[in-house]
Write an enzyme that holds these catalytic residues in place. Structure first.
Site, PDB file in Angstrom:
ATOM      1  N   PRO A   1       0.829  -1.222   0.000  1.00  0.00           N
ATOM      2  CA  PRO A   1       0.000   0.000   0.000  1.00  0.00           C
ATOM      3  C   PRO A   1       0.858   1.264   0.000  1.00  0.00           C
ATOM      4  O   PRO A   1       1.908   1.292   0.616  1.00  0.00           O
ATOM      5  CB  PRO A   1      -0.790  -0.089   1.308  1.00  0.00           C
ATOM      6  CG  PRO A   1      -0.437  -1.360   1.952  1.00  0.00           C
ATOM      7  CD  PRO A   1       0.686  -1.999   1.212  1.00  0.00           C
ATOM      8  N   GLU A   2       0.383   2.259  -0.712  1.00  0.00           N
ATOM      9  CA  GLU A   2       1.079   3.538  -0.764  1.00  0.00           C
ATOM     10  C   GLU A   2       0.259   4.577   0.005  1.00  0.00           C
ATOM     11  O   GLU A   2      -0.733   4.231   0.638  1.00  0.00           O
ATOM     12  CB  GLU A   2       1.287   3.941  -2.234  1.00  0.00           C
ATOM     13  CG  GLU A   2       2.060   2.869  -3.006  1.00  0.00           C
ATOM     14  CD  GLU A   2       2.289   3.227  -4.469  1.00  0.00           C
ATOM     15  OE1 GLU A   2       2.287   4.413  -4.814  1.00  0.00           O
ATOM     16  OE2 GLU A   2       2.485   2.292  -5.269  1.00  0.00           O
TER      17      GLU A   2
ATOM     18  N   ARG B   1       3.643 -12.162   5.835  1.00  0.00           N
ATOM     19  CA  ARG B   1       5.113 -12.068   5.823  1.00  0.00           C
ATOM     20  C   ARG B   1       5.682 -11.428   7.085  1.00  0.00           C
ATOM     21  O   ARG B   1       6.892 -11.352   7.248  1.00  0.00           O
ATOM     22  CB  ARG B   1       5.557 -11.319   4.565  1.00  0.00           C
ATOM     23  CG  ARG B   1       5.261 -12.157   3.317  1.00  0.00           C
ATOM     24  CD  ARG B   1       5.496 -11.399   2.047  1.00  0.00           C
ATOM     25  NE  ARG B   1       6.925 -11.230   1.769  1.00  0.00           N
ATOM     26  CZ  ARG B   1       7.378 -10.636   0.676  1.00  0.00           C
ATOM     27  NH1 ARG B   1       6.537 -10.156  -0.216  1.00  0.00           N
ATOM     28  NH2 ARG B   1       8.677 -10.506   0.465  1.00  0.00           N
TER      29      ARG B   1
ATOM     30  N   LYS C   1      21.077  15.730  -7.267  1.00  0.00           N
ATOM     31  CA  LYS C   1      21.088  14.266  -7.351  1.00  0.00           C
ATOM     32  C   LYS C   1      21.271  13.778  -8.774  1.00  0.00           C
ATOM     33  O   LYS C   1      20.635  14.272  -9.697  1.00  0.00           O
ATOM     34  CB  LYS C   1      19.764  13.709  -6.808  1.00  0.00           C
ATOM     35  CG  LYS C   1      19.608  13.907  -5.329  1.00  0.00           C
ATOM     36  CD  LYS C   1      20.048  12.660  -4.601  1.00  0.00           C
ATOM     37  CE  LYS C   1      19.795  12.834  -3.112  1.00  0.00           C
ATOM     38  NZ  LYS C   1      20.033  11.628  -2.372  1.00  0.00           N
TER      39      LYS C   1
ATOM     40  N   HIS D   1      -2.247 -16.185  10.268  1.00  0.00           N
ATOM     41  CA  HIS D   1      -1.624 -14.868  10.116  1.00  0.00           C
ATOM     42  C   HIS D   1      -2.448 -13.726  10.720  1.00  0.00           C
ATOM     43  O   HIS D   1      -2.133 -12.569  10.502  1.00  0.00           O
ATOM     44  CB  HIS D   1      -1.323 -14.532   8.646  1.00  0.00           C
ATOM     45  CG  HIS D   1      -0.628 -15.623   7.901  1.00  0.00           C
ATOM     46  ND1 HIS D   1       0.574 -16.154   8.322  1.00  0.00           N
ATOM     47  CD2 HIS D   1      -0.965 -16.307   6.784  1.00  0.00           C
ATOM     48  CE1 HIS D   1       0.947 -17.110   7.478  1.00  0.00           C
ATOM     49  NE2 HIS D   1       0.026 -17.235   6.544  1.00  0.00           N
TER      50      HIS D   1
END
Ligand SMILES: [Zn+2]
Length: 269
Positions: free
Chosen positions: A2-3, A109, A150, A90
């Protein structure tokens, strides 16, 4: 993973259901996440939820005694269920709420976080974070100044959390398509004019994704089990060999730093 728009959606959903409710106790079935679940969370007793907010991709639940900091890691999800809901593999953490609901955390995970904080703003995890993309501080001058310094690819640059938080792979692809900039160009070569388009595209895409409750492709599911609706607005992500919506050229895919990168060679310069 998710962002920012997905985490914002989760916070909005939790706020609607749990603000001003009381966490009666917790059940922690597995302490071993990326870091050990804090003992304050394991021992939590009768505490009112005062606020729910997002910092970068962290979900912050403020209760009377302090703050619960949640990060979903690679595969974590939160959902609301009742006491009769079957416990699945989980399902690591339950917060039992006084309205007969449970805020349940599932994470195959186990790369997520459930941490306690007494004073949020002194927490190490927040100290090195860049700024929020929708804040006023994130503006043309900031972007132009830092891109000069950069020599990295522009896509990697906008995904760097030390510079700006919460833009992951899906939205980085969409933003660069919207701004007509090729993802592999070096940041220092992006012109002032292009930086302006980039800033506007980041704000536009992130705002729109929040409005449509994020994007469900793989593992993002809202706490009410609904999906995020931004998927139908995706113009470039996951569209390899499909026609570009602006020009009909075929969309290309490359792997950049291990992540799928999609672009239109004709529209993006
Ligand atoms: Zn095109």
């Amino acid at each position: 993973m998710p962002e920012l728009p997905e985490i914002e959606t989760i916070c909005k959903d939790i706020r609607k259901l749990l603000l001003n409710k009381i966490i009666i106790y917790s059940i922690v079935r597995c302490k071993k996440l990326r870091k050990k679940v804090s003992k304050e969370i394991i021992n939590i007793k009768k505490n009112k939820i005062i606020n729910i907010k997002r910092i970068a991709k962290y979900i912050i639940i403020k209760i009377e005694l302090g703050y619960i900091i949640i990060h979903l890691g690679m595969s974590g999800s939160l959902f609301i269920c009742s006491k009769n809901t079957k416990i699945n593999k989980h399902d690591h953490v339950d917060l039992i709420i006084n309205n007969n609901k449970i805020l349940r955390y599932n994470d195959p995970r186990r790369f997520g976080l459930y941490l306690w904080s007494n004073n949020l703003y002194n927490e190490k995890i927040f100290l090195n974070l860049g700024i929020e993309p929708l804040s006023k501080k994130f503006n043309l001058y900031y972007l132009f100044y830092y891109t000069r310094k950069k020599k990295i690819k522009i896509k990697d640059f906008i995904m760097d959390n030390k510079f700006v938080v919460g833009i992951g792979n899906i939205y980085a692809n969409e933003v660069l398509f919207n701004a007509c900039i090729l993802p592999y160009r070096l940041s220092m070569n992006i012109s002032l004019y292009e930086c302006n388009k980039l800033i506007n595209s980041i704000k536009y895409i992130i705002k729109k994704a929040i409005k449509y409750n994020g994007t469900t492709i793989k593992n993002f599911i809202r706490i009410n089990k609904k999906k995020g609706n931004f998927k139908k607005f995706l113009k470039i992500y996951g569209k390899k060999k499909k026609k570009c919506k602006k020009c009909n050229f075929l969309i290309k895919k490359i792997i950049q730093r291990g992540r799928s990168t999609f672009f239109c060679n004709n529209c993006q310069k």
